[in-house]
Design a protein around this motif. Structure first.
Motif, PDB file in Angstrom:
ATOM      1  N   ILE A  89      23.899  31.130  23.659  1.00  0.00           N
ATOM      2  CA  ILE A  89      25.085  31.822  23.163  1.00  0.00           C
ATOM      3  C   ILE A  89      26.012  30.863  22.426  1.00  0.00           C
ATOM      4  N   TYR A  90      26.129  29.652  22.935  1.00  0.00           N
ATOM      5  CA  TYR A  90      26.930  28.618  22.280  1.00  0.00           C
ATOM      6  C   TYR A  90      26.176  27.299  22.306  1.00  0.00           C
ATOM      7  N   ARG A  91      26.618  26.392  21.443  1.00  0.00           N
ATOM      8  CA  ARG A  91      26.162  25.008  21.516  1.00  0.00           C
ATOM      9  C   ARG A  91      27.151  24.237  22.390  1.00  0.00           C
ATOM     10  N   SER A  92      26.689  23.116  22.911  1.00  0.00           N
ATOM     11  CA  SER A  92      27.499  22.402  23.908  1.00  0.00           C
ATOM     12  C   SER A  92      28.859  21.985  23.368  1.00  0.00           C
ATOM     13  N   ALA A 100      37.032  25.922  28.216  1.00  0.00           N
ATOM     14  CA  ALA A 100      37.504  26.930  29.166  1.00  0.00           C
ATOM     15  C   ALA A 100      37.954  28.190  28.435  1.00  0.00           C
ATOM     16  N   GLN A 101      38.665  28.036  27.319  1.00  0.00           N
ATOM     17  CA  GLN A 101      39.159  29.204  26.598  1.00  0.00           C
ATOM     18  C   GLN A 101      38.016  29.994  25.975  1.00  0.00           C
ATOM     19  N   VAL A 102      37.003  29.308  25.469  1.00  0.00           N
ATOM     20  CA  VAL A 102      35.835  29.990  24.900  1.00  0.00           C
ATOM     21  C   VAL A 102      35.136  30.823  25.972  1.00  0.00           C
ATOM     22  N   ILE A 103      34.988  30.240  27.176  1.00  0.00           N
ATOM     23  CA  ILE A 103      34.352  30.971  28.280  1.00  0.00           C
ATOM     24  C   ILE A 103      35.175  32.204  28.644  1.00  0.00           C
ATOM     25  N   LYS A 104      36.494  32.032  28.775  1.00  0.00           N
ATOM     26  CA  LYS A 104      37.357  33.160  29.123  1.00  0.00           C
ATOM     27  C   LYS A 104      37.238  34.285  28.092  1.00  0.00           C
ATOM     28  N   ASN A 105      37.277  33.922  26.816  1.00  0.00           N
ATOM     29  CA  ASN A 105      37.213  34.937  25.763  1.00  0.00           C
ATOM     30  C   ASN A 105      35.879  35.679  25.794  1.00  0.00           C
ATOM     31  N   TRP A 106      34.779  34.957  26.007  1.00  0.00           N
ATOM     32  CA  TRP A 106      33.465  35.592  26.030  1.00  0.00           C
ATOM     33  C   TRP A 106      33.341  36.548  27.206  1.00  0.00           C
ATOM     34  N   VAL A 107      33.816  36.135  28.371  1.00  0.00           N
ATOM     35  CA  VAL A 107      33.739  37.001  29.549  1.00  0.00           C
ATOM     36  C   VAL A 107      34.551  38.273  29.333  1.00  0.00           C
ATOM     37  N   ARG A 108      35.723  38.158  28.718  1.00  0.00           N
ATOM     38  CA  ARG A 108      36.555  39.338  28.488  1.00  0.00           C
ATOM     39  C   ARG A 108      35.954  40.268  27.439  1.00  0.00           C
ATOM     40  N   ARG A 109      35.251  39.714  26.469  1.00  0.00           N
ATOM     41  CA  ARG A 109      34.599  40.560  25.460  1.00  0.00           C
ATOM     42  C   ARG A 109      33.347  41.237  26.009  1.00  0.00           C
ATOM     43  N   ASN A 110      32.779  40.634  27.050  1.00  0.00           N
ATOM     44  CA  ASN A 110      31.528  41.137  27.622  1.00  0.00           C
ATOM     45  C   ASN A 110      31.709  41.320  29.130  1.00  0.00           C
ATOM     46  N   PRO A 111      32.473  42.341  29.562  1.00  0.00           N
ATOM     47  CA  PRO A 111      32.858  42.430  30.973  1.00  0.00           C
ATOM     48  C   PRO A 111      31.691  42.497  31.953  1.00  0.00           C
ATOM     49  N   LEU A 112      30.631  43.257  31.641  1.00  0.00           N
ATOM     50  CA  LEU A 112      29.515  43.357  32.579  1.00  0.00           C
ATOM     51  C   LEU A 112      28.714  42.058  32.617  1.00  0.00           C
TER      52      LEU A 112
END
Length: 345
Positions: free
Chosen positions: A201-204, A209-221
């Motif tokens: 999904i991403y490169r290292s 932390a903000q990228v992870i938060k944004n991805w989780v919120r865009r993809n709740p399940l």
């Protein structure tokens, strides 16, 4: 010469308090070899050192702590009573950052505040490894037991509160509730950032932390499933004795200080010791800090986590930090020389 200083200079050592193995390398440096040493604010560092040095038990550390009251020149204090020691274990240095999250919450649940911050259940204290994150969140085992300290409005921020281990919760009336680490379920931490990279999904270099938060919120399940990839679960305790304007408690049970406190591996660096940081990267840092905290991911002689402060701005700066450099530990003179090959203890 004061009594405390005289006792310090003549005291003998039986233990160094630093891990010593065949793979370790110890180099005593001069203060002139510390890049940027002369231009730092040594008084600020001494103030932070004095906050936790009374809790250090060894006689040489106690003598140094007592002597600290007699010095008006902070730089002279460090140069006279310490020697810089570069401790290496064959691994490259890595500096990261941590911070104290600030969440919105309430002492009572509501439609908005529905994600509980839990105390540690009694049975988890006696188990080496307890239920996983997924089991805790889905099995209902925590419900109806009055283990909730409060409720917050964002499960993603709650997850990162657990990673940081402490935080402030802003209550509806404008007051604050501070929580600190209260134990864990005993499972090893798994990085969800590394998992995002593994899934393609991403490169290292893109993960923060903000990228992870944004991805989780865009993809709740998928986001909930991603967070449960980390089986480690942290419980909390209310820390009412720490004022809201002071830093969170570190491993020495004293408030840590933004940009002057650092988390280390106590197998290599004594808690309470001053450490000189030479961090490279886009924003180089040359600063004397104090080892006042630890972390489950902070392992190795050259591994350090710098405390950036409280709130989102501090979190943004901390989350971007991932740099090399070197960390040099300031040790009492005899303790430093005792680490050299052939030293007689």
């Amino acid at each position: 010469m004061t009594r405390a200083l005289r006792a310090l200079l003549v005291a003998g050592l039986t233990l160094t308090g630093v891990k010593a193995t065949a793979e370790m390398n110890y180099t005593i440096l001069s203060f002139e070899a510390l890049n940027g040493w002369a231009s730092d604010d040594h008084t600020k560092a001494l103030e932070v050192f004095q906050k936790t040095c009374p809790d250090m038990d060894a006689p040489d550390w106690r003598s140094i702590c007592a002597a600290a009251r007699d010095f008006s020149d902070a730089r002279k204090f460090f140069e006279l009573l310490f020697r810089p020691v570069l401790i290496e274990d064959g691994k490259e240095a890595l500096f990261t950052g941590y911070y104290e999250p600030e969440l919105d919450g309430s002492r009572t649940p509501s439609e908005r505040f529905r994600y509980p911050v839990y105390r540690m259940p009694p049975e988890a204290r006696t188990a080496q490894t307890w239920l996983s994150r997924s089991e805790i969140e889905t099995a209902g085992i925590m419900e109806g037991r009055r283990l909730e300290i409060c409720w917050v409005d964002d499960p993603v921020e709650l997850f990162f509160l657990q990673i940081q281990g402490s935080g402030r919760i802003r209550l509806p009336d404008g007051s604050y509730l501070r929580v600190g680490y209260g134990g864990s379920n005993g499972h090893s931490y798994r990085s969800v950032g590394v998992e995002l990279v593994r899934r393609g999904i991403y490169r290292s270099h893109q993960v923060s932390a903000q990228v992870i938060k944004n991805w989780v919120r865009r993809n709740p399940l998928k986001g909930s499933e991603l967070l449960r990839h980390n089986p480690s679960y942290v419980f909390f305790r209310e820390v009412s004795q720490v004022p809201a304007d002071a830093g969170p408690l570190g491993a020495m049970n004293r408030s840590v200080t933004a940009m002057r406190s650092v988390a280390v591996d106590p197998e290599f660096v004594p808690l309470g010791a001053p450490v000189w940081i030479e961090k490279e990267g886009d924003d180089p840092m040359r600063r004397l800090m104090v080892a006042q905290d630890t972390g489950s991911a902070i392992k190795g002689a050259q591994r350090a986590d710098i405390f950036f402060g409280t709130g989102d701005a501090a979190g943004g700066r901390a989350g971007r930090l991932k740099d090399g450099g070197r960390m040099v530990v300031l040790l009492p003179i005899q303790r430093a020389y005792a680490l050299l090959p052939g030293a007689f203890l």
